[in-house]
Design a protein around this motif. Structure first.
Motif, short mmCIF file in Angstrom:
data_model
loop_
_atom_site.label_atom_id
_atom_site.label_comp_id
_atom_site.label_asym_id
_atom_site.label_seq_id
_atom_site.Cartn_x
_atom_site.Cartn_y
_atom_site.Cartn_z
N PHE A 378 0.84 -1.19 0.00
CA PHE A 378 0.00 0.00 0.00
C PHE A 378 0.88 1.25 0.00
O PHE A 378 2.02 1.22 0.50
CB PHE A 378 -0.92 0.03 1.22
N SER A 379 0.35 2.33 -0.54
CA SER A 379 1.06 3.60 -0.47
C SER A 379 0.97 4.17 0.94
O SER A 379 0.17 3.72 1.77
CB SER A 379 0.48 4.59 -1.48
N HIS A 380 1.80 5.17 1.23
CA HIS A 380 1.81 5.77 2.56
C HIS A 380 0.47 6.41 2.90
O HIS A 380 -0.03 6.29 4.04
CB HIS A 380 2.94 6.80 2.65
N ASP A 381 -0.15 7.07 1.94
CA ASP A 381 -1.45 7.69 2.18
C ASP A 381 -2.53 6.65 2.46
O ASP A 381 -3.39 6.85 3.33
CB ASP A 381 -1.85 8.55 0.98
N GLU A 382 -2.46 5.52 1.75
CA GLU A 382 -3.44 4.46 1.99
C GLU A 382 -3.30 3.86 3.37
O GLU A 382 -4.29 3.52 4.02
CB GLU A 382 -3.31 3.38 0.92
N VAL A 383 -2.06 3.73 3.86
CA VAL A 383 -1.84 3.20 5.20
C VAL A 383 -2.39 4.15 6.25
O VAL A 383 -3.02 3.74 7.24
CB VAL A 383 -0.35 2.92 5.43
N LEU A 384 -2.17 5.46 6.06
CA LEU A 384 -2.68 6.44 7.02
C LEU A 384 -4.21 6.50 7.00
O LEU A 384 -4.84 6.62 8.05
CB LEU A 384 -2.09 7.82 6.70
N GLU A 385 -4.80 6.41 5.84
CA GLU A 385 -6.26 6.47 5.74
C GLU A 385 -6.92 5.26 6.39
O GLU A 385 -8.04 5.35 6.89
CB GLU A 385 -6.68 6.56 4.27
N ALA A 386 -6.21 4.14 6.38
CA ALA A 386 -6.80 2.92 6.95
C ALA A 386 -6.81 2.94 8.47
O ALA A 386 -7.48 2.12 9.10
CB ALA A 386 -6.03 1.69 6.45
#
Length: 576
Positions: A378-386
């Motif tokens: 996952f991208s960094h933004d996707e990890v934070l959004e999760a």
């Protein structure tokens, strides 16, 4: 009458033309010394319509040890009659047990309901090699015993080291056992546990098993296992003794091995997995483990590697071995821990190299192929959004607690673990901890301010000697080293490895200041003068270990556990 004679002659001619048998056995020579191998060659030639109805029946060979045997067949042409002949050749390698003249009997075989045999012959053995070739004053002997002397390449055989002596007291003096070392064999100890003493051993001498070990020959042919050495310690002198040597008949592995076969012999299984439950993030390191388990030449074989891919970068693995002696080889598991860095977000497949092994029990090759591991980066933004709101608050709190640089206050014990469900209690506890830290900080500042304003004039103390003054200063500068130990333990548990090495450097500097030593080299010389050369060498070795781990591309919790143990042991001695 003439017709009868003609009939008999025609019958003889038809028998001769129907089939002929030539059956011989001979040795390579007639005179041998005890160290030489007796090679017997048995040749069976069949000319015509002949059927071999039985296997070769060997004579009594109890006066020999059979080192190995082999056979092959071929079609040859008789130069006199120009007729094709089927030839069967068997070769036997023998090790003589006794000296003198030994008679080798006949070999029997049944062909077309008729028994054929070879002619017996005699061979002469000059000086037989004794089993126990090493001794001290003809009283202490070592003997290496290997029962199974015919194995495949890279297949183990068990060796037993036994000591003999007329005096039971001498058995206790045998020490410093050194197992054989040679390029064409790999040796692994099973145990060095001494057995109970047998008072009636070989030649009425007491005997005792000293060691059991495994021998893995890594090349085919006749392989000689070198002697095992040991020492016999007495009050006046230290003698070295050696055992006998043993010859092995190492069979070549069968033809038709898979391309992925290297040198694995035994029975194995390969697994690849990602142990962490955290989400894989692109351009961040990921731990992937390749586990090889089973029994065989596990400690010496080539492990399957992870194949390179344009989807990720891969670094050299850290090998961890959990292997012990089994029945048919070394058993257990070997872990190769890799670090992968995905280059981009998305699905990626991690593949191992194809792996095959030879199973000596089944006498066949087993091709396991490739093992695969499916990962999603996952991208960094996707990890934070999760992440949920509580997880973000916990992450912020943990970051704040880690920034408190105090070995006394164990703030890392308050770190919050990730939860899958919303927990209000955790949120309230975090807020209470932050408020408590703020209040404690304000109280400390207020106390420090009042302390600077109100100062009592200290009563002058009488001046002592230089040594007493230096001791008092050292006591005032002395650091409570246990606080650093606890802080290092907390940092190791949290996984902040750079902080671990930074804290160690601070602790080392504080300890050196305590003894008025500015550099590490001066401190080593100081330790050598006051604590002995052993402590000084341990200090130098510990600094080297710290540097190796600090700049290693892979740092694990197991390696830091060992390093922290060494730190606690050494600095506890230094700070006494």
């Amino acid at each position: 009458m003439t017709q009868k004679i003609i009939y008999v002659l025609l019958t003889l001619v038809s028998v001769i033309s129907y089939g002929q048998v030539q059956f011989t056995m001979k040795s390579d020579k007639t005179d041998y010394n005890g160290k030489e191998i007796v090679n017997l060659t048995i040749v069976l030639e069949l000319n015509g319509d002949l059927i071999q109805q039985s296997k070769l029946q060997l004579p009594d060979l109890s006066k020999f040890n059979m080192i190995g045997n082999g056979s092959f067949s071929q079609a040859v042409r008789d130069p006199e009659t120009n007729v094709a002949v089927d030839q069967y050749v068997t070769r036997i390698a023998l090790e003589p047990k006794q000296k003198g003249k030994i008679k080798v009997g006949s070999v029997l075989v049944t062909i077309n309901n008729k028994i054929y045999k070879t002619e017996p012959f005699d061979i002469f053995i000059k000086d037989i090699e004794k089993k126990t070739i090493a001794n001290v004053s003809n009283d202490v002997y070592l003997n290496m015993e290997i029962e199974d002397r015919e194995v495949y390449q890279d297949q183990p055989t068990i060796a037993v080291l036994r000591v003999y002596s007329r005096s039971i007291d001498n058995l206790r003096k045998v020490k410093n056992i050194r197992l054989p070392e040679q390029e064409n064999i790999n040796v692994h100890p099973v145990n060095f546990k001494r057995s109970e003493i047998d008072p009636s051993g070989y030649a009425n001498m007491a005997s005792q098993v000293l060691a059991v070990f495994m021998v893995f020959p890594n090349e085919a042919g006749y392989v000689e296992v070198p002697a095992v050495s040991a020492s016999v310690n007495s009050f006046s002198v230290k003698n070295k003794i050696a055992s006998n040597k043993v010859k092995l008949n190492v069979k070549k592995l069968p033809e038709g091995s898979p391309e992925s076969f290297k040198n694995a012999v035994g029975n194995f299984k390969v697994d690849v997995f990602h142990s962490s439950k955290d989400k894989v993030e692109a351009k961040k390191p990921v731990n992937v483990t390749v586990k090889v388990s089973g029994e065989g030449n596990l400690a010496d074989m080539s492990l399957p590697k992870i194949e390179e891919s344009p989807d990720y970068d891969i670094f050299a693995p850290r090998i961890t071995s959990h292997v012990s002696a089994g029945i048919s080889g070394m058993k257990g598991e070997i872990l190769a821990k890799y670090i992968l860095i995905p280059k981009k977000a998305g699905d990626l497949i991690v593949k191992t190299e194809p792996f095959a092994f030879f199973n000596p029990a089944e006498k066949e090759y087993v091709n396991l192929g490739q093992e695969k591991l499916d990962l999603t980066a996952f991208s960094h933004d996707e990890v934070l959004e999760a992440r949920s709101t509580v997880e973000k608050v916990n992450d912020y709190t943990n970051t704040l607690l880690e920034t408190v640089d105090s070995p006394v206050l164990k703030t890392t014990s308050f770190k919050v673990k990730e939860k899958s469900k919303f927990n209000w209690n955790v949120l309230f506890i975090n807020i209470a901890i932050l408020f408590g830290l703020f209040v404690a900080y304000m109280v400390f500042k207020y106390w420090q301010k009042n302390r600077n304003i109100i100062k009592e004039k200290p009563t002058p103390k009488p001046l002592g000697s230089v040594a007493e003054t230096e001791r008092e200063i050292r006591e005032s500068l002395k650091t409570d080293i246990t606080d650093y130990f606890a802080y290092l333990e907390n940092i190791k548990t949290s996984g902040d490895y750079p902080k671990f090495f930074q804290t160690f450097e601070e602790m080392d500097l504080e300890v050196r200041k305590q003894y008025f030593q500015s550099s590490k080299e001066d401190f080593k010389q100081f330790l050598e003068r006051h604590n002995g050369s052993f402590v000084a060498e341990n200090y130098q070795e510990l600094l080297h270990k710290v540097q190796m781990e600090k700049y290693s591309p892979i740092t694990s919790e197991d390696s830091l556990n060992d390093l922290l143990t060494d730190i606690v042991k050494l600095y506890s001695v230094i700070s006494k």
